[in-house]
Enzyme design. Sequence first.
Site, PDB file in Angstrom:
ATOM      1  CB  SER A   1      -0.963  -0.041   1.193  1.00 36.83           C
ATOM      2  OG  SER A   1      -1.941   0.960   1.086  1.00 36.83           O
TER       3      SER A   1
ATOM      4  CG  ASP B  96      -7.653  -1.658  -3.353  1.00 37.61           C
ATOM      5  OD1 ASP B  96      -8.320  -1.075  -2.470  1.00 37.61           O
ATOM      6  OD2 ASP B  96      -6.411  -1.741  -3.311  1.00 37.61           O
TER       7      ASP B  96
ATOM      8  CG  HIS C  34      -6.193  -1.673   0.321  1.00 33.44           C
ATOM      9  ND1 HIS C  34      -5.630  -1.038  -0.754  1.00 33.44           N
ATOM     10  CD2 HIS C  34      -5.425  -1.358   1.401  1.00 33.44           C
ATOM     11  CE1 HIS C  34      -4.576  -0.343  -0.350  1.00 33.44           C
ATOM     12  NE2 HIS C  34      -4.428  -0.530   0.950  1.00 33.44           N
TER      13      HIS C  34
END
Length: 435
Positions: free
Chosen positions: A214, A349, A380
């Site tokens: 991320s 996501d 995610h």
Amino acid sequence: MSALVEPGDVHTIAPEMPAIFDGMKLAAIATVLYFLVRCLNLKSPTAPPDITYRDTPLNRYLLKSCTILTKEYEPPLLWGKSGHLQTALYGKMGRVSSPNPCGVRKYLLMQDGATATFDLFESLGDHRTGDDITMVICPGIGNHSEKHYIRTFVNHSQRQGYRCAVLNHLGSLPNIELTSPRMFTYGCTWEFAAMVGSIKRAFPQTLLIVVGFSLGGNIVCKFLGENRINQERVLCCVSVCQGYSALRAQKTFLQWDQCRRLYNFLMADNMKKIILSHRGSLFGMNSSKMEDADLSRLYTATSLMQIDDNIMRKFHGHDTLKEYYEKESCVHYIHNINVPLLLVNSSDDPLVHRSLLTIPRTLAEKKPNVIFALTLHGGHLGFFEGAVLFPQPLTWMDKVIVGYANAICRWERHRPPCLRTRRGLCPQADGTPSL
């Protein structure tokens, strides 16, 4: 005296009424099932990731060796096709049956007085190639080595013969006080660079696998692209679920599509808690760039953009939010990376809008060292696998990163000694070194 009931006063339920009630029940059940099927995305098929790459000997070898990239990713049947549930499960519990790897915490004093920390985990056996290889890992926003998804990945990597070094984002650990009026930001690479430098000095023969999750994916790609020296002794880089451009993502985070505005609020609330837990260091030191008005605006902030504008951009002296997002996004640096690069995203996501995925796809179409893998499901940082209901302890994401790293290591091992990745040598996509 009881009243007489006339025959005409008797009301009977028509025989067709129970059928009407049954029909209403069936309609209600059908409606609930319809929304369950829609919300859980049960009709969505399973499929292999959509792979974008240039046809080179290295990429053909990687896709042949790392077979998980070309096989169907099968999430748990009942809920795994919902990006929201995948994301929520990752956010709430991290992983299933999370291990507890034993590591040593390292402290690094930065030039501005900040104290960076990372945790070092030795491998649980020799690597299959016989080489000394270290995974340098950068977690997601506000995360650290104690998060369950990091612990699960570290344990899996250790068992495959990798030493692991995990950066603890500045200010993310509740029991570590800040020693300067600064904390982690979206694209600051200082702490990650300090950790990588420390690993290179402590283990002169080690080669590096760079991994970012991320926000950490943005940081590691920016770090590698900022200076070619940063790519020395790096075998490859893997980035999972990053958004590539904060400036372009800013607009999408204000939309209600995929409940992105709600996620924005929840992440902003978490960021507020982290900042306020260090308010004495961030607002009380003489060298602090913060004012009382900034603290007041922090309390009323309801989005990450408001926090970035009032607090985060000021740590590095950016004049505007636009300047902060442009300077801290890896999209302006990622094209400078010459080592093999795997970029992984999920179509469902809820945090990364599909419009942002043109960045990695275009990069993979142009650069021969880049592979872009886009899954249908995974949310995610979820990527849970399982049969029907219960997910497996290891996720698809864990297996892909280690599988890709193993393939890279085997490729490197079979190259002529003069072409192997060493200090001052960065491999090009065609296998030749860049001096």
